[in-house]
Write a protein that holds these residues in place. Sequence first.
Motif, short mmCIF file in Angstrom:
data_model
loop_
_atom_site.label_atom_id
_atom_site.label_comp_id
_atom_site.label_asym_id
_atom_site.label_seq_id
_atom_site.Cartn_x
_atom_site.Cartn_y
_atom_site.Cartn_z
N GLY A 230 30.07 21.71 34.96
CA GLY A 230 30.62 20.38 35.54
C GLY A 230 32.13 20.24 35.28
N ALA A 231 32.86 21.46 34.74
CA ALA A 231 34.27 21.33 34.41
C ALA A 231 35.05 21.84 35.90
CB ALA A 231 34.71 22.30 33.69
N ARG A 232 36.18 21.25 36.23
CA ARG A 232 37.13 21.67 37.07
C ARG A 232 37.75 23.36 36.71
NH1 ARG A 232 40.02 16.23 38.08
NH2 ARG A 232 39.03 15.74 40.14
N VAL A 233 37.76 23.96 37.87
CA VAL A 233 38.38 25.46 37.57
C VAL A 233 39.68 25.59 38.22
CG1 VAL A 233 38.02 27.91 37.65
CG2 VAL A 233 36.13 26.35 36.95
N VAL A 234 40.82 25.94 37.63
CA VAL A 234 41.98 26.25 38.24
C VAL A 234 42.31 27.62 37.71
CG1 VAL A 234 44.58 25.54 38.13
CG2 VAL A 234 42.79 23.77 38.16
N ILE A 235 42.75 28.38 38.75
CA ILE A 235 43.11 29.77 38.52
C ILE A 235 44.68 30.00 38.86
CG2 ILE A 235 42.61 32.38 39.33
CD1 ILE A 235 39.93 31.59 39.60
N VAL A 236 45.46 30.44 38.01
CA VAL A 236 46.85 30.82 38.12
C VAL A 236 46.85 32.31 38.05
CG1 VAL A 236 49.26 30.33 37.49
CG2 VAL A 236 47.37 28.36 37.13
N ASN A 237 47.22 33.02 39.28
CA ASN A 237 47.43 34.57 39.16
C ASN A 237 48.33 34.90 40.19
OD1 ASN A 237 46.43 36.68 37.56
ND2 ASN A 237 45.52 37.47 39.36
N ALA A 238 48.76 36.04 40.06
CA ALA A 238 49.76 36.79 41.15
C ALA A 238 48.93 37.35 42.24
CB ALA A 238 50.65 37.66 40.55
N GLU A 239 47.57 37.86 41.95
CA GLU A 239 46.85 38.60 42.73
C GLU A 239 45.42 37.93 42.94
OE1 GLU A 239 47.92 41.05 44.38
OE2 GLU A 239 49.88 41.18 43.15
N PRO A 240 44.76 38.08 43.96
CA PRO A 240 43.58 37.40 44.14
C PRO A 240 42.38 37.80 42.82
CG PRO A 240 44.07 38.32 46.13
CD PRO A 240 45.07 38.78 45.24
N THR A 241 41.45 37.14 42.29
CA THR A 241 40.67 37.30 41.41
C THR A 241 39.17 37.56 42.00
OG1 THR A 241 40.01 35.23 40.45
CG2 THR A 241 42.38 36.02 39.96
N GLU A 242 38.33 37.76 40.99
CA GLU A 242 36.98 38.01 41.66
C GLU A 242 36.17 36.71 41.50
OE1 GLU A 242 34.81 41.02 39.81
OE2 GLU A 242 36.15 42.66 40.23
N MET A 243 36.79 35.57 41.33
CA MET A 243 36.23 34.30 40.92
C MET A 243 37.14 33.17 41.68
SD MET A 243 34.68 34.17 37.18
CE MET A 243 33.67 35.63 36.62
N ASP A 244 37.90 33.54 42.71
CA ASP A 244 38.73 32.51 43.35
C ASP A 244 37.72 31.48 44.04
OD1 ASP A 244 41.01 33.72 42.38
OD2 ASP A 244 41.72 34.62 44.55
N HIS A 245 36.48 32.03 44.52
CA HIS A 245 35.76 31.34 45.11
C HIS A 245 34.98 30.21 44.49
CE1 HIS A 245 33.12 34.13 43.11
NE2 HIS A 245 32.05 33.45 43.34
N LEU A 246 34.90 30.24 43.07
CA LEU A 246 34.81 29.31 42.22
C LEU A 246 35.73 28.20 41.75
CD1 LEU A 246 32.60 31.45 39.57
CD2 LEU A 246 31.57 29.97 41.50
N ALA A 247 36.91 28.39 42.12
CA ALA A 247 38.19 27.70 41.83
C ALA A 247 38.09 26.11 42.43
CB ALA A 247 39.35 28.25 41.87
N ASP A 248 38.72 25.24 41.85
CA ASP A 248 38.86 24.13 42.61
C ASP A 248 40.34 24.14 43.20
OD1 ASP A 248 36.31 22.43 42.02
OD2 ASP A 248 36.93 23.13 40.23
N MET A 249 41.18 25.06 42.33
CA MET A 249 42.64 25.19 42.92
C MET A 249 42.85 26.67 42.48
SD MET A 249 44.86 23.62 44.82
CE MET A 249 44.86 21.79 44.36
N VAL A 250 43.50 27.37 43.29
CA VAL A 250 44.14 28.69 43.18
C VAL A 250 45.66 28.54 43.35
CG1 VAL A 250 44.29 30.98 43.41
CG2 VAL A 250 42.11 29.80 43.70
N LEU A 251 46.26 28.88 42.23
CA LEU A 251 47.71 28.81 42.40
C LEU A 251 48.49 30.07 42.25
CD1 LEU A 251 48.81 25.74 39.85
CD2 LEU A 251 48.40 25.64 42.32
#
Length: 277
Positions: A230-251
Amino acid sequence: MNPAETGTGPETSSGTDDDVRTVAGWIDEASAITVLTGAGISTDSGIPDFRGPNGVWTKNPAAEKQATLQNYLADPEVRVLAWRARMDHRAWGAEPNDGHRALVQLERRRKLVSLLTQNVDGLHHDAGSDPDKIVEVHGTIREVACLECEYRADMGVVLDRVRLGEDDPPCPQCGGILKSATISFGQQLVARDLLRAQIAAENCDLMLAVGTTLAVYPIAAVVPTAKSAGARVVIVNAEPTEMDHLADMVLRRSISEVLPQICGGTKSRPTGWSAWG
């Protein structure tokens, strides 16, 4: 509804100023944040990543052999090259950047409950993060360990032996093979560290993944674990990751610039704002 419960993927991956303010607001609301960091957080400290466009293994695929336990054990020349590489590792001259320091600020706000890192450079320690909150899942380059007995020492002690002419220094206790206290490919991870990581993922209300492609298991599994809890997921990365589809926000922004903006405690930080002056 909490975006983590919708299963609809990221709201955005553009990394606009509004996105940054949104994430800062989520961090304001959160009470138990688990952070996972990878090599990308240390690139602004002068330490290259491994698989990026300018990564160590991208430029020199043969270097990956030194990080594979089977090769390290079987081939003395691989060990000789590995010790030379440790002598020249950029971690020895590196210092924490604003990204590392922003996570210390998150801790001081009593929001960060666990700092999981794939990095072996020790920069989270240098930045001032609480050692009790740091889980170095892949070990540390700052210590050396014997692969045949329980000998463990500061890396500097063995590097001094290399400088004095020992190309492949043996263990002073049993004569066994010495290696940095990092986890190589083919080497078993520390069960206690994996358990701590799993518990941290299951009990956070926001998972912040920073500077990692989320391609290395089992540690990458903390992201879907947190999402399922139930946690929000935030991904901060310069390149696409294998879990971007799970993130609530990708920066997609500079880590050392955006982490101070989202971790500092205000929702309206302008672009380029820095907590460090």
